[in-house]
Write a protein that holds these residues in place. Structure first.
Motif, short mmCIF file in Angstrom:
data_model
loop_
_atom_site.label_atom_id
_atom_site.label_comp_id
_atom_site.label_asym_id
_atom_site.label_seq_id
_atom_site.Cartn_x
_atom_site.Cartn_y
_atom_site.Cartn_z
N ALA A 88 8.79 -8.44 13.04
CA ALA A 88 8.91 -9.68 12.26
C ALA A 88 10.02 -9.54 11.21
CB ALA A 88 7.58 -10.01 11.59
N VAL A 95 5.04 -12.99 7.97
CA VAL A 95 3.70 -12.84 8.57
C VAL A 95 2.65 -13.23 7.54
CG1 VAL A 95 2.06 -11.26 9.65
CG2 VAL A 95 4.52 -10.95 10.02
N ALA A 306 3.75 -9.03 18.93
CA ALA A 306 4.73 -9.79 18.16
C ALA A 306 5.94 -10.13 19.01
CB ALA A 306 5.17 -8.98 16.93
#
Length: 340
Positions: A88, A95, A306
């Motif tokens: 991320a 997040v 992810a």
């Protein structure tokens, strides 16, 4: 607090339009080099930072993904978070982290909040109380990208990332059987978790292959709390067919069960041996940790979950092209027991 420098302020000082400034900051070829240099120079002087929020809104996104898991304090989920955050951060995605604390009502409320805030996608590991999936299906019906990881409910069409718990339980049970254990108990998790059923199947398959009897008295389920684990371990030790080894749902359950054994005056891993799941780092500091533990690769689970989610969000993976990733477990042997 100092006012935030905007594109409009740069445009005002240079006597050009905001759209010209925007294009110049992106080095658009239609803007002359002289204007681009002037815009970049003033932007640096004023310490201008581009608005990620504004950029995301232009693309119809928030730049935020939601992550919902049972408990951050569990080392397994902490490692999953590390894997998610690594990717991320690389993609400049925020997040939003939530804990269900293993409660269905809280999990349901969190998913509603995430949907109402229009997050770009959700990563979810369900609570142990979760037996209904309508709140998860509602998320999918809203066309919000979703990836389920580790604790995955049955009968739902969504992207999934997990470790092969059936194989892990199979290998752990075989390992105990080949060291001479004949009464191997299973201290499992709740029925609602697919991972519990996978552990059960692997355990049964290994017993049958090793010619060991399948005894219902040696199979117990816990809600994973210390109190429930202690109750079920007491039942195992009070049984006429007391086990000589126990395969537990995870290391936390093993440690709680070991405490009960000590209260009976039993020497852990001599009178009764333990093998578990999760491979917690803290075990290296214990005098009598589980003899072996199944490594579930939580960091990789988080990273790959992810990766799938971001690929769906960015259109690399079609929403209907469901991904199911199953990582291979690894039995980490720490020490041999007295039977070996």
């Amino acid at each position: 607090m100092k006012d935030v420098v905007t594109i409009k302020e740069i445009a005002r000082q240079l006597n050009v339009s905001p759209s010209t400034v925007s294009r110049a900051l992106q080095n658009h070829p239609r803007i002359s080099s002289h204007t681009r240099e002037a815009v970049h120079a003033l932007a640096n002087q004023l310490k201008y930072l581009p608005s990620t929020t504004a950029r995301n809104l232009q693309r119809g996104r928030t730049g935020v993904i939601g992550m919902v898991l049972p408990e951050i304090r569990e080392n397994f989920f902490s490692e999953v978070i590390n894997g998610v955050e690594e990717l991320a951060f690389e993609h400049q995605v925020t997040v939003a982290l939530y804990q269900s604390h293993d409660r269905f009502d809280r999990e349901k409320q969190i998913l509603t909040v995430l949907a109402s805030n229009r997050v770009d996608g959700v990563l979810l590991s369900v609570a142990k109380e979760t037996q209904q999936i309508h709140h998860i299906q509602e998320l999918l019906d809203r066309q919000i990208p979703l990836v389920l990881f580790d604790r995955i409910p049955p009968h739902i069409a969504a992207h999934q990332v997990e470790c092969n718990m059936e194989k892990g339980a199979y290998e752990a049970t075989k390992w105990l059987a080949r060291r001479g254990h004949r009464r191997i108990a299973l201290l499992n998790g709740p029925h609602a978790l697919i991972a519990s059923e996978e552990r059960y199947r692997g355990y049964i398959t290994a017993l049958v292959e090793e010619g060991l009897p399948v005894e219902n008295a040696l199979i117990k389920r816990s809600d994973l709390t210390t109190q429930e684990t202690a109750l079920k371990m007491n039942q195992l030790l009070s049984s006429a067919t007391r086990p000589d080894a126990v395969l537990t749902f995870n290391d936390y359950v093993a440690l709680d069960a070991m405490q009960v054994c000590r209260s009976y005056g039993l020497v852990v891993n001599q009178d009764i041996s333990f093998v578990s799941f999760a491979n917690l780092p803290l075990n290296m500091y214990l005098e009598h940790p589980p003899l072996a533990s199944v490594e579930q690769h939580p960091y990789q689970i988080g990273f790959m979950a992810a990766e799938i989610l971001l690929n769906v969000i960015n259109g690399v993976i079609a929403p209907t092209d469901l991904q199911k990733v199953i990582l291979e477990p690894e039995l980490i042997v720490r020490q041999q027991d007295a039977i070996s």
